[in-house]
Design a protein around this motif. Structure first.
Motif, PDB file in Angstrom:
ATOM      1  N   SER A 141      -4.169 -37.537 -35.548  1.00  0.00           N
ATOM      2  CA  SER A 141      -3.824 -36.199 -34.600  1.00  0.00           C
ATOM      3  C   SER A 141      -2.774 -35.437 -35.202  1.00  0.00           C
ATOM      4  CB  SER A 141      -3.755 -36.602 -33.433  1.00  0.00           C
ATOM      5  OG  SER A 141      -4.644 -37.369 -32.630  1.00  0.00           O
ATOM      6  N   TRP A 142      -1.868 -36.181 -35.366  1.00  0.00           N
ATOM      7  CA  TRP A 142      -0.517 -35.377 -35.927  1.00  0.00           C
ATOM      8  C   TRP A 142      -0.762 -34.604 -37.239  1.00  0.00           C
ATOM      9  CZ3 TRP A 142       3.005 -39.861 -34.003  1.00  0.00           C
ATOM     10  CH2 TRP A 142       3.100 -39.630 -32.629  1.00  0.00           C
ATOM     11  N   SER A 144      -3.741 -33.974 -38.465  1.00  0.00           N
ATOM     12  CA  SER A 144      -4.590 -32.560 -38.185  1.00  0.00           C
ATOM     13  C   SER A 144      -4.053 -31.514 -37.720  1.00  0.00           C
ATOM     14  CB  SER A 144      -5.780 -33.244 -37.468  1.00  0.00           C
ATOM     15  OG  SER A 144      -6.342 -33.930 -38.046  1.00  0.00           O
ATOM     16  N   LEU A 161      -3.618 -31.352 -30.371  1.00  0.00           N
ATOM     17  CA  LEU A 161      -3.854 -32.373 -31.184  1.00  0.00           C
ATOM     18  C   LEU A 161      -2.400 -33.109 -31.140  1.00  0.00           C
ATOM     19  CD1 LEU A 161      -5.553 -30.949 -34.137  1.00  0.00           C
ATOM     20  CD2 LEU A 161      -6.133 -32.932 -32.910  1.00  0.00           C
ATOM     21  N   LEU A 164      -2.444 -35.006 -27.957  1.00  0.00           N
ATOM     22  CA  LEU A 164      -3.458 -36.151 -28.033  1.00  0.00           C
ATOM     23  C   LEU A 164      -2.680 -37.362 -28.823  1.00  0.00           C
ATOM     24  CD1 LEU A 164      -6.032 -37.626 -27.889  1.00  0.00           C
ATOM     25  CD2 LEU A 164      -6.676 -36.267 -30.009  1.00  0.00           C
ATOM     26  N   GLY A 165      -1.953 -36.861 -29.717  1.00  0.00           N
ATOM     27  CA  GLY A 165      -1.004 -38.037 -30.558  1.00  0.00           C
ATOM     28  C   GLY A 165      -0.031 -38.785 -29.798  1.00  0.00           C
TER      29      GLY A 165
END
Length: 273
Positions: A141-142, A144, A161, A164-165
């Motif tokens: 996530s990170w 991205s 994102l 999310l991470g």
């Protein structure tokens, strides 16, 4: 199909390439006045720019320096890799973390020891630790988010994102500490402790990034994301060293038919080295 002019260009390029190879070979063999005799070797159909014989030693010296630098750069790269290996191994002797690491491990064991939750968090149902599997979600996530920061109009997606991470980091941290509490070897526990601290710094940086992004400070958010990825990268290198170089957490949940004589395996590896 290629036209005549394209064929001539290709032939000229191939000829010049072969000529450069011969020149390099001549340098290696140490023949300053040509590979097959006196004078320069020039392919047919090319224009020769003759240099006076008095300048040949200087030209040879420059070319030899360039060739030497190539080997030096390769040697420097090898030394850098070996220094990284030594740096990771040095963490195994970092005894300053022994006391706090032991206290944390003992407290976790008092809470989880012998429980079903302990088996679930440590991966008894999977056959190996769950932590390495969960790690892929926050890191993915990170990374991205950092990639989307380079594209226009993707700030909202990047912020989500990062969030999310951060959410995925919670179960990742829990399973990581559960595995850490079972490490009995002192050197493994030291590497695990520094691994946890480095990843904690990364999570703090990502939380700061998310806060900056929510406040519309996108540049600051991007900066904190990159810093956080650097910290997580260090933590990942230490985690890899713990797992693959030290064997932390291996052979925990194997069935009898899958068990391996670890001592014999290590002895065989040592003999091959």
């Amino acid at each position: 199909m290629c036209g005549n002019s394209e064929r001539r260009s290709l032939a000229s390029w191939s000829t010049n390439l072969c000529f450069e190879f011969v020149q390099e070979l001549r340098i290696v063999l140490g023949k300053p006045d040509g590979l097959f005799g006196h004078g320069h070797m020039v392919p047919s159909g090319t224009t020769e720019t003759r240099m006076p014989p008095s300048s040949w030693p200087a030209i040879e010296g420059c070319r030899r320096i360039a060739l030497t630098r190539r080997f030096v750069s390769v040697a420097d790269g090898y030394r850098l890799i070996m220094n990284l290996h030594e740096l990771l191994r040095a963490v195994e002797s970092f005894d300053a973390v022994d006391r706090p690491a032991e206290r944390i491990a003992q407290r976790i064991r008092r809470v989880l020891d012998g429980s079903v939750v302990d088996d679930l968090l440590r991966g008894s149902w999977l056959g190996h630790p769950v932590h390495p599997l969960l790690v892929t979600v926050p890191i993915g996530s990170w990374v991205s988010a950092a990639a989307l920061d380079a594209l226009p109009g993707q700030r909202t997606a990047s912020r989500r994102l990062v969030a999310l991470g951060l959410g995925a980091a919670v179960p990742t941290i829990v399973t990581g500490y559960t595995d850490f509490s079972t490490l009995e070897d002192a050197s493994q526990r030291r590497v695990g402790a520094v691994h946890a601290v480095s990843n904690a710094i990364g999570v703090i940086c990502m939380a700061t990034s998310y806060r900056a992004r929510r406040a519309r400070h996108d540049r600051a958010g991007t900066m904190w994301t990159l810093i956080g990825l650097g910290a997580v990268g260090v933590g990942g290198a230490l985690g890899g060293h713990l797992s693959y170089a030290q064997g932390g957490g291996v052979y925990r949940w194997q069935r009898p038919s899958e068990s391996v004589d670890l001592a014999a395996e290590l002895e065989d590896i040592g003999a091959k080295r």
